[in-house]
Design a protein around this motif. Structure first.
Motif, mmCIF file in Angstrom:
data_model
loop_
_atom_site.group_PDB
_atom_site.id
_atom_site.type_symbol
_atom_site.label_atom_id
_atom_site.label_comp_id
_atom_site.label_asym_id
_atom_site.label_seq_id
_atom_site.Cartn_x
_atom_site.Cartn_y
_atom_site.Cartn_z
ATOM 1 N N SER A 89 58.652 -77.460 -2.624
ATOM 2 C CA SER A 89 58.590 -77.195 -1.185
ATOM 3 C C SER A 89 59.780 -76.396 -0.680
ATOM 4 C CB SER A 89 58.501 -78.511 -0.410
ATOM 5 O OG SER A 89 59.738 -79.229 -0.488
ATOM 6 N N PHE A 94 57.055 -73.300 -0.128
ATOM 7 C CA PHE A 94 56.529 -73.586 1.201
ATOM 8 C C PHE A 94 55.904 -72.355 1.829
ATOM 9 C CE2 PHE A 94 56.620 -73.587 5.763
ATOM 10 C CZ PHE A 94 55.892 -74.749 6.031
ATOM 11 N N GLU A 111 55.787 -82.300 -3.823
ATOM 12 C CA GLU A 111 57.247 -82.323 -3.750
ATOM 13 C C GLU A 111 57.750 -83.596 -4.410
ATOM 14 O OE1 GLU A 111 60.904 -82.183 -3.695
ATOM 15 O OE2 GLU A 111 59.942 -80.394 -2.849
ATOM 16 N N GLU A 115 60.722 -86.635 2.314
ATOM 17 C CA GLU A 115 60.931 -85.886 3.541
ATOM 18 C C GLU A 115 62.429 -85.791 3.839
ATOM 19 O OE1 GLU A 115 59.054 -88.596 3.165
ATOM 20 O OE2 GLU A 115 57.208 -88.500 4.361
ATOM 21 N N GLU A 142 62.552 -82.326 0.236
ATOM 22 C CA GLU A 142 61.891 -81.380 1.142
ATOM 23 C C GLU A 142 62.787 -80.184 1.478
ATOM 24 O OE1 GLU A 142 59.317 -81.255 5.295
ATOM 25 O OE2 GLU A 142 60.701 -82.929 4.953
ATOM 26 N N THR A 147 67.892 -76.534 1.880
ATOM 27 C CA THR A 147 67.986 -77.381 3.077
ATOM 28 C C THR A 147 69.395 -77.911 3.276
ATOM 29 O OG1 THR A 147 65.685 -78.058 2.795
ATOM 30 C CG2 THR A 147 67.032 -79.407 4.249
ATOM 31 N N PRO A 198 61.333 -79.815 8.774
ATOM 32 C CA PRO A 198 60.252 -80.743 9.153
ATOM 33 C C PRO A 198 59.279 -80.146 10.170
ATOM 34 C CG PRO A 198 62.358 -81.883 9.143
ATOM 35 C CD PRO A 198 62.656 -80.423 9.019
ATOM 36 N N ARG A 201 56.904 -78.042 8.344
ATOM 37 C CA ARG A 201 55.965 -78.917 7.621
ATOM 38 C C ARG A 201 54.832 -79.385 8.543
ATOM 39 N NH1 ARG A 201 57.461 -84.630 8.224
ATOM 40 N NH2 ARG A 201 59.404 -84.139 7.161
ATOM 41 N N PHE A 211 50.570 -82.290 2.234
ATOM 42 C CA PHE A 211 51.912 -82.446 1.670
ATOM 43 C C PHE A 211 51.955 -83.774 0.930
ATOM 44 C CE2 PHE A 211 55.343 -79.576 3.350
ATOM 45 C CZ PHE A 211 56.199 -79.704 2.277
ATOM 46 N N PHE A 213 54.558 -86.007 -0.857
ATOM 47 C CA PHE A 213 55.950 -86.253 -1.197
ATOM 48 C C PHE A 213 56.047 -87.297 -2.310
ATOM 49 C CE2 PHE A 213 56.463 -84.588 3.146
ATOM 50 C CZ PHE A 213 57.430 -83.623 2.901
#
Length: 511
Positions: A89, A94, A111, A115, A142, A147, A198, A201, A211, A213
């Motif tokens: 992701s 993504f 993923e 999250e 995520e 990130t 997020p 997402r 999604f 996770f």
């Protein structure tokens, strides 16, 4: 209503009214609107540091066509009965999934981590107590490695203007600062990325995207030249197309693909250490003053070529940032840098790395699996040094003398610095090249020799490159694609996102 493009030189602490006043003076227009097209800092003369702004001015006084902006990405929706599974992701995975969902495919993202919120909790535990998670760390979870980074959005890649504009616009719509659309060296910051990722997402899910996770890709079922399904920790998923975008750290996925017949070749990459200075040192060297109104913190980009032709350069420079433990797996030690949008921390850090050829590094021609094994061994060696996440470190002056620092060391790295003869922990060809580079950098930036070198920087880029077609499809397969940093064809957030977008656009067009 026509437009004119002009360039303005403005003080670093300019205001919106200063821009308007400068436009009136330069164009004589009374009624107009304007937009910043590009903004860069000119610090070549320390007594005259200023912003250079490219401005697009629109006015009824100007003749000609209206300003249309940069080239737009044209995504056409068409209902398709095709299932796509995307593993990873990060930016490549993504945005490939995002564009494919917009184009009418039925897309599921796998993923291995959680999250952002749960990932943040795991990273807080890692930084605070050293508790490590193989699924939620600085590499996995995520949004991928990007990130929890500085969120730099620069890229040297050419021919990605439409993809880049689409990506940046989606970031801004999701809450990123609007300045990323025009800054010469844009960055988002970890604090903003934890909001943006997020929101994107949820936008993807609102279009029908799925999604999953905490779901690890464990196997792919290959029949002839096609992947019929993927096996993951939650079961088996049928797929018409499979995209692998697991980043530069998922060596377990690389090994899986190699076993399944995907061809990976070794390529040149870089390794070295993180260097850290007090941000004030860098500000003084670059600006001639401790602070500059209207500018967050001074940066640098350094590169040199040693006597034997090895390239040594700074990588992922984080002004006002932190050095962080960024290993992807347990019992490994790797360092990286991150910062928040304000870049107001007291330290500046960057990777100082030497470009290496895998054959020169190992002394023989090696396979893709063997160079991964070599990399694993290096990361395990640095972990074994302290039997934990405390990292070996030394002053630059001691690195040049090839000796261990005798005094206690401190910095932004939360898990501890242990004085060590760091130059002996990497191959001699690497330490010699870095030492030569450090001497040159110390001539270019006053005070650079006051820095502290620490840990192992081994994730500047992948040591592998997949054999693939121009659309990202793996050579020898009809429906398996490998994109992003893990493919060896991208490096950084923007080029990875663009690689994913290009793959998705080609798949949607039937290319």
């Amino acid at each position: 209503m026509g437009y004119k493009s002009i360039q303005l030189k403005l003080p670093t602490n300019y205001t919106k009214e200063d821009i308007k006043s400068a436009i009136r003076k330069k164009l004589g227009a009374g009624e107009f609107t304007f937009a910043i097209d590009r903004k860069s800092l000119d610090a070549r003369k320390k007594d005259n540091i200023h912003w250079l702004l490219n401005i697009v001015v629109t006015s009824p006084l100007f003749k000609g066509e209206e300003y249309s902006g940069s080239k737009k990405l044209e995504i056409t929706y068409k209902k398709r009965n095709e299932k796509v599974v995307v593993a990873g992701s990060g930016p490549a995975g993504f945005f490939a999934a995002y564009v494919l969902q917009m184009s009418g495919f039925d897309v599921t993202i796998l993923e291995r981590g959680s999250e952002v919120d749960r990932r943040s909790e795991a990273i807080d535990l890692l930084e605070g107590s050293g508790q490590f998670s193989n699924d939620n760390n600085y590499a996995f979870g995520e949004g991928g490695a990007g990130t929890f980074s500085d969120g730099k959005l620069t890229s040297r890649s050419k021919h990605i203007s439409a993809e880049r504009q689409f990506f940046l616009s989606e970031y801004v719509d999701a809450g990123a600062p609007e300045e990323i659309l025009y800054m010469a060296h844009p960055h988002v910051g970890t604090d903003n990325l934890k909001i943006v990722v997020p929101r994107l997402r949820e936008k993807f899910k609102s279009m029908g995207g799925k999604f999953l996770f905490e779901t690890l890709l464990e196997d792919i079922v290959v029949k002839g030249k096609r992947v019929g399904s993927v096996i993951c920790s939650s079961g088996e998923l049928q797929a018409d197309h499979v995209l692998i975008a697991t980043g530069h750290s998922a060596y377990d996925t690389c090994r899986l693909l190699i076993r399944k017949g995907v061809q990976f070749n070794t390529k040149n990459f870089a390794i070295g250490h993180r260097i850290e200075h007090k941000q004030e040192i860098i500000n003084l060297a670059q600006w001639g003053r401790r602070q500059l109104p209207g500018v967050k913190a001074a940066e640098y980009r350094l590169a040199t070529k040693t006597a034997n032709g090895t390239v040594v350069y700074s990588f992922c420079m984080c002004p006002g940032g932190f050095v962080v433990p960024s290993a992807a797996f347990e019992s490994r030690s790797v360092v990286n840098g991150m910062s928040y949008f304000a870049r107001d921390g007291q330290y500046a850090n960057a990777g100082i790395v030497a470009g290496v050829d895998p054959e020169a590094l190992t002394g023989r021609k090696c396979t893709a699996t063997e160079i991964l094994d070599w990399m694993d061994a290096m990361e395990e060696k640095f972990y074994a040094f302290s039997d934990g996440l405390a990292v070996p470190a030394t002053h630059v002056s001691d690195y040049l003398k090839q000796k261990a620092t005798s005094t206690a060391l401190s910095g932004s790295y939360s898990r501890g610095l242990i004085p060590a003869k760091l130059s002996e922990m990497v191959p001699e060809m690497v330490s010699k090249a870095i030492a030569e580079g450090l001497k040159d950098f110390s001539r270019k930036i006053k005070g650079f020799e006051q820095g502290i070198l620490m840990g192992l920087e081994s994730k500047t880029s992948s040591p592998l490159q997949v054999a693939r077609e121009t659309n990202g499809r793996c050579t020898g397969f009809d429906n398996l694609y490998c994109i992003g940093e893990g493919s060896g064809f991208a490096g950084g957030i923007v080029s990875s996102a663009a690689d994913g977008i290009k793959c998705a656009m080609a798949l949607a067009s039937g290319s």
